[in-house]
Design an enzyme around this catalytic site. Structure first.
Site, PDB file in Angstrom:
ATOM      1  N   SER A   1       0.854  -1.205   0.000  1.00 62.56           N
ATOM      2  CA  SER A   1       0.000   0.000   0.000  1.00 62.56           C
ATOM      3  C   SER A   1       0.880   1.242   0.000  1.00 62.56           C
ATOM      4  O   SER A   1       0.476   2.288  -0.504  1.00 62.56           O
ATOM      5  CB  SER A   1      -0.887   0.046   1.244  1.00 62.56           C
ATOM      6  OG  SER A   1      -1.807  -0.999   1.232  1.00 62.56           O
ATOM      7  N   TYR A   2       2.064   1.122   0.613  1.00 59.86           N
ATOM      8  CA  TYR A   2       2.949   2.282   0.796  1.00 59.86           C
ATOM      9  C   TYR A   2       4.267   1.989   0.095  1.00 59.86           C
ATOM     10  O   TYR A   2       4.937   0.999   0.420  1.00 59.86           O
ATOM     11  CB  TYR A   2       3.166   2.548   2.290  1.00 59.86           C
ATOM     12  CG  TYR A   2       1.865   2.739   3.022  1.00 59.86           C
ATOM     13  CD1 TYR A   2       1.216   3.969   3.003  1.00 59.86           C
ATOM     14  CD2 TYR A   2       1.261   1.682   3.689  1.00 59.86           C
ATOM     15  CE1 TYR A   2      -0.002   4.142   3.639  1.00 59.86           C
ATOM     16  CE2 TYR A   2       0.040   1.841   4.334  1.00 59.86           C
ATOM     17  CZ  TYR A   2      -0.586   3.067   4.298  1.00 59.86           C
ATOM     18  OH  TYR A   2      -1.790   3.229   4.917  1.00 59.86           O
ATOM     19  N   TYR A   3       4.630   2.866  -0.862  1.00 60.77           N
ATOM     20  CA  TYR A   3       5.788   2.599  -1.709  1.00 60.77           C
ATOM     21  C   TYR A   3       7.082   3.163  -1.125  1.00 60.77           C
ATOM     22  O   TYR A   3       7.700   4.063  -1.687  1.00 60.77           O
ATOM     23  CB  TYR A   3       5.519   3.105  -3.140  1.00 60.77           C
ATOM     24  CG  TYR A   3       4.476   2.240  -3.817  1.00 60.77           C
ATOM     25  CD1 TYR A   3       4.851   1.119  -4.539  1.00 60.77           C
ATOM     26  CD2 TYR A   3       3.125   2.520  -3.668  1.00 60.77           C
ATOM     27  CE1 TYR A   3       3.898   0.297  -5.131  1.00 60.77           C
ATOM     28  CE2 TYR A   3       2.165   1.706  -4.257  1.00 60.77           C
ATOM     29  CZ  TYR A   3       2.566   0.596  -4.982  1.00 60.77           C
ATOM     30  OH  TYR A   3       1.623  -0.216  -5.549  1.00 60.77           O
TER      31      TYR A   3
ATOM     32  N   LEU B   1      10.232   0.921   0.829  1.00 58.86           N
ATOM     33  CA  LEU B   1      10.452  -0.489   1.153  1.00 58.86           C
ATOM     34  C   LEU B   1      10.341  -0.790   2.660  1.00 58.86           C
ATOM     35  O   LEU B   1      10.961  -0.119   3.483  1.00 58.86           O
ATOM     36  CB  LEU B   1      11.811  -0.968   0.648  1.00 58.86           C
ATOM     37  CG  LEU B   1      11.915  -2.509   0.655  1.00 58.86           C
ATOM     38  CD1 LEU B   1      11.199  -3.106  -0.551  1.00 58.86           C
ATOM     39  CD2 LEU B   1      13.350  -2.961   0.712  1.00 58.86           C
ATOM     40  N   HIS B   2       9.537  -1.781   2.964  1.00 59.54           N
ATOM     41  CA  HIS B   2       9.387  -2.248   4.347  1.00 59.54           C
ATOM     42  C   HIS B   2       9.140  -3.753   4.332  1.00 59.54           C
ATOM     43  O   HIS B   2       8.659  -4.303   3.343  1.00 59.54           O
ATOM     44  CB  HIS B   2       8.259  -1.492   5.049  1.00 59.54           C
ATOM     45  CG  HIS B   2       6.950  -1.581   4.333  1.00 59.54           C
ATOM     46  ND1 HIS B   2       6.601  -0.723   3.316  1.00 59.54           N
ATOM     47  CD2 HIS B   2       5.922  -2.451   4.454  1.00 59.54           C
ATOM     48  CE1 HIS B   2       5.412  -1.050   2.843  1.00 59.54           C
ATOM     49  NE2 HIS B   2       4.972  -2.100   3.524  1.00 59.54           N
TER      50      HIS B   2
HETATM   51  P1  M7G Z   1       1.839  -2.502   3.120  1.00 57.24           P
HETATM   52  O1  M7G Z   1       2.345  -3.798   2.617  1.00 57.24           O
HETATM   53  O2  M7G Z   1       2.362  -1.271   2.440  1.00 57.24           O
HETATM   54  O3  M7G Z   1       0.291  -2.402   3.009  1.00 57.24           O
HETATM   55  O4  M7G Z   1       2.183  -2.470   4.656  1.00 57.24           O
HETATM   56  P2  M7G Z   1      -0.950  -2.973   3.811  1.00 57.24           P
HETATM   57  O5  M7G Z   1      -1.333  -1.882   4.793  1.00 57.24           O
HETATM   58  O6  M7G Z   1      -1.992  -3.100   2.726  1.00 57.24           O
HETATM   59  O7  M7G Z   1      -0.530  -4.239   4.433  1.00 57.24           O
HETATM   60  C1  M7G Z   1       2.206  -1.340   5.428  1.00 57.24           C
HETATM   61  C2  M7G Z   1       2.178  -1.775   6.878  1.00 57.24           C
HETATM   62  O8  M7G Z   1       2.387  -0.622   7.685  1.00 57.24           O
HETATM   63  C3  M7G Z   1       0.825  -2.367   7.274  1.00 57.24           C
HETATM   64  O9  M7G Z   1       1.040  -3.584   7.946  1.00 57.24           O
HETATM   65  C4  M7G Z   1       0.208  -1.287   8.166  1.00 57.24           C
HETATM   66  O10 M7G Z   1      -0.598  -1.831   9.195  1.00 57.24           O
HETATM   67  C5  M7G Z   1       1.411  -0.578   8.722  1.00 57.24           C
HETATM   68  N1  M7G Z   1       1.177   0.840   9.032  1.00 57.24           N
HETATM   69  C6  M7G Z   1       0.482   1.719   8.291  1.00 57.24           C
HETATM   70  N2  M7G Z   1       0.511   2.939   8.866  1.00 57.24           N
HETATM   71  C7  M7G Z   1      -0.126   4.132   8.315  1.00 57.24           C
HETATM   72  C8  M7G Z   1       1.250   2.847  10.014  1.00 57.24           C
HETATM   73  C9  M7G Z   1       1.636   3.793  11.025  1.00 57.24           C
HETATM   74  O11 M7G Z   1       1.310   4.988  11.011  1.00 57.24           O
HETATM   75  N3  M7G Z   1       2.416   3.289  12.024  1.00 57.24           N
HETATM   76  C10 M7G Z   1       2.791   1.964  12.082  1.00 57.24           C
HETATM   77  N4  M7G Z   1       3.548   1.575  13.106  1.00 57.24           N
HETATM   78  N5  M7G Z   1       2.434   1.073  11.145  1.00 57.24           N
HETATM   79  C11 M7G Z   1       1.660   1.498  10.108  1.00 57.24           C
END
Ligand code: M7G
Length: 317
Positions: free
Chosen positions: A252-254, A256-257
């Site tokens: 969802s967020y570009y 890398l994590h």
């Molecule tokens: P992703 O694979 O980009 O997308 O993972 P997804 O949300 O569709 O899984 C982003 C991860 O970051 C997810 O597991 C979210 O729950 C987590 N996440 C998102 N936000 C906005 C935050 C935040 O503000 N703080 C923390 N600690 N985690 C977040």
């Protein structure tokens, strides 16, 4: 007596909550009293979660309410300090309503405000379609789309710059090339390891996703894998053999994590159509430095995802 890691975790959690409430202008406690519900985006009786769309002070908002698992270490407190109301009894069977004391009856609440249309769609229950994306499709369809349309990663930069969640950081390697920050995902309340969920966010800012990875990133990925596993063992007494460590494609967020979840915990997006094990990613890059630039990757997209529209327009679906 030295504190156990759980006591330390709880203390930390309380500290974070206090800091959050203190720093919010409206005090946090009354934040949702003016929330006006517009619709339920999705819910699950089994997962005991509901995603609600509405308005907060005239701004679009999404509120997520989730009942958390019952913890073994609270059972004595729960049995001693609750009231019990009989519902029915039949032979050896009886059912009750147990009224737990407030501290054992909390609902984990996430607020996204102001929420964009994309947030609303993200949480809406929808049909999905599997997309086949070649390396060329990525360049011509996906990349131009995500450059225009993706979610803001401001929350990620806030973490990396210690402007938010600094107290929640579990481990940091500050190296600009192979460094990262490991912290609890906001889906995890850290009260039990059953739904353990941490994310490692890289310091390097130019890696959008799996597609950008080449063999030059192997030291970064190995560092995250190794240090992440060691930290989770030390901090939560949770061994690497009980961890699932993976990347999402598409994320969802570009920026890398990497996701670290407890093996067996069915975290959203942990299925084979979206999760790529970090161990496999490293090996694939070791055998082919350009693996993720050239391979066809498969992922699900929801019916009204704009990217799905682009794939349809290009005749790829
Ligand atoms: P992703 O694979 O980009 O997308 O993972 P997804 O949300 O569709 O899984 C982003 C991860 O970051 C997810 O597991 C979210 O729950 C987590 N996440 C998102 N936000 C906005 C935050 C935040 O503000 N703080 C923390 N600690 N985690 C977040």
């Amino acid at each position: 007596m030295p504190k156990t890691s759980r006591e330390e975790t709880e203390e930390l959690d309380q500290k974070v909550k206090r800091v959050k409430c203190d720093s919010e202008d409206n005090g946090g406690e009354t934040l949702l009293s003016g929330f006006q519900t517009s619709s339920v985006l999705s819910d699950s009786a089994r997962e005991k979660i509901i995603f609600i769309h509405g308005k907060l002070d005239d701004q679009k908002a999404v509120v997520i309410l989730e009942k958390t698992p019952i913890r073994e270490d609270t059972l004595t407190d729960l049995f001693t300090n609750s009231t019990l109301k009989l519902e029915m009894t039949n032979d050896i069977y009886s059912t009750y309503w147990l009224q737990a004391p407030p501290h054992l009856n909390q609902i984990k609440t996430t607020v996204v405000c102001p929420a964009t249309e994309k947030h609303v769609k993200k949480y809406q229950r929808q049909e999905s379609f599997l997309v086949e994306e070649s390396g060329a499709d990525y360049e011509s369809i996906t990349l131009p789309y995500i450059q225009k349309q993706s979610f803001s990663v401001q929350w990620v930069y806030n973490i990396l710059e210690k402007k938010a969640e600094a107290e929640r950081i579990t481990y940091e390697d500050p190296d600009p090339e192979v460094g990262f920050v490991l912290l609890p995902d906001f889906k995890w309340d850290q009260k039990q390891v059953n739904d353990l969920y941490l994310i490692a966010i890289v310091h390097k800012r130019n890696i959008k996703s799996l597609r950008d990875l080449t063999s030059e990133h192997i030291p970064l990925l190995q560092n995250i894998f190794q240090r992440g596993k060691e930290t989770i063992l030390k901090q939560y007494n949770h061994p690497a053999s009980k961890l699932k460590v993976y990347l999402h494609y598409q994320p969802s967020y570009y920026h890398l994590h990497v996701h670290f979840t407890k093996l067996g915990y069915e975290a959203p997006g942990c299925g084979v159509e979206r999760a790529h094990l970090l161990a496999d990613v490293i090996q694939n890059l070791q055998s082919d430095p350009k693996y993720y630039k050239t391979r066809t990757l498969y992922f699900p997209l929801r019916a009204d995802d704009g990217l799905l529209g682009q794939f349809k327009e290009a005749g790829r679906l």
